[in-house]
Design an enzyme around this catalytic site. Structure first.
Site, PDB file in Angstrom:
ATOM      1  CE1 TYR A 141      33.632  58.359 -10.915  1.00 53.95           C
ATOM      2  CE2 TYR A 141      31.793  59.892 -10.257  1.00 53.95           C
ATOM      3  CZ  TYR A 141      32.607  58.745  -9.963  1.00 53.95           C
ATOM      4  OH  TYR A 141      32.777  58.657  -8.675  1.00 53.95           O
ATOM      5  CE  LYS A 169      35.929  60.686  -9.343  1.00 56.28           C
ATOM      6  NZ  LYS A 169      34.835  61.435  -8.362  1.00 56.28           N
TER       7      LYS A 169
END
Length: 300
Positions: A141, A169
């Site tokens: 992320y 992400k």
């Protein structure tokens, strides 16, 4: 073939019930949470992501955090995927959460770089190497706004070499990066991380959306995703543009409160947040109500 953790995965908001014996007088309402996870999958979302920032993981006790993950896994069953947030201050904490997620039957995990510490390149590589040892597919992320660590495309090219790292992400806000990531890490799935850049990211080759506002609009969000990946740009834009004012709240400091308000607005249950998150101030509420009204009217 390794699961790439693609499609629409909802970063689930966590409902609380009043309980004087719980931290801040609020305990996770696991029955409501299970129903919400089920509702999202039944409305076409590919899966759910418990214990992310939107799920207020940093405000939970360790026991609560594991119970939330287990609730999502049980509620979804074989009808969707569950990508558990395993964010931790250091590699040992994050790996520990990833191992628990594997024991509990998660599909994969979502992991920030070390939280509360500005890790250098070597420390970031070590962090994700340790998390990947749990054996589950890992979505790293990139949120440089909150962690102060930027997973740049060249760094992602290196991270992508770690076994079990399958996706990123991307929440930098720079849509130009998507093509560069795909060039430098061609086997890494790029997942749209900011709701208000979703269409742009999907048109540049992102293959998933790890999303906040599908807590409010799951069916419509899945339709937006499908139109985008099918290249139906006119239809996708017509759906997306009236939603973007609401979606922008996903990139603001008050995103948790805003998405919970959105859930309340459409007749779901969002409810309060645990500290340090307080209620929205009147000017934010007024703007958010206007943005939600625009979104809801466009969907009619």
């Amino acid at each position: 073939m390794t699961e790439k953790l693609e499609g629409v995965i909802v970063a689930t908001a966590l409902p609380y019930a009043e309980d004087a014996s719980a931290p801040a007088g609020l305990r996770p309402d696991l029955d409501k949470y299970a129903e919400h996870c089920r509702w999202l999958v039944d409305n076409g979302c590919r899966g759910v992501g418990p214990n992310g920032s939107l799920g207020e993981y940093s405000s939970l006790t360790d026991d609560e955090r594991r119970a939330v993950a287990r609730t999502a896994i049980e509620a979804v069953g074989n009808d969707g995927i569950v990508v558990v947030g395993v964010h931790g201050v250091g590699a040992h904490q994050a790996r520990g959460w990833a191992e628990k997620a594997a024991e509990d039957g998660a599909t994969g995990v979502l992991c920030l770089p070390p939280t509360m510490y500005r890790a250098n390149r070597g420390e970031v590589i070590h962090h994700f190497t340790e998390v990947a040892k749990a054996g589950l597919p890992v979505m790293v992320y990139n949120n440089p706004h909150d962690t102060k660590v930027d997973l740049t495309p060249d760094l992602l090219g290196e991270i992508a070499q770690i076994e079990n790292i399958v996706a990123v992400k991307e929440f930098s806000g720079d849509v130009r990066r998507i093509l560069e990531i795909r060039e430098l890490a061609p086997d890494l799935a790029v997942i749209a991380g900011a709701d208000d850049l979703t269409l742009e990211a999907l048109l540049m080759g992102a293959t998933g959306w790890f999303a906040g506002f599908p807590n409010v609009f799951p069916k419509e969000s899945v339709r937006l995703f499908d139109l985008a990946v099918q290249g139906k740009l006119e239809e996708a834009r017509a759906l997306y543009e009236p939603l973007v004012a609401a979606f922008r709240w996903d990139s603001r400091t008050e995103f948790v409160q805003a998405i919970k308000y959105g859930m309340d607005y459409v007749g779901r249950y969002g409810g309060p947040c645990r500290p340090p998150r307080g209620p929205l101030v009147p000017e934010h509420l007024a703007q958010l109500e206007q943005d939600m009204k625009k979104a809801v009217e466009s969907l009619r």
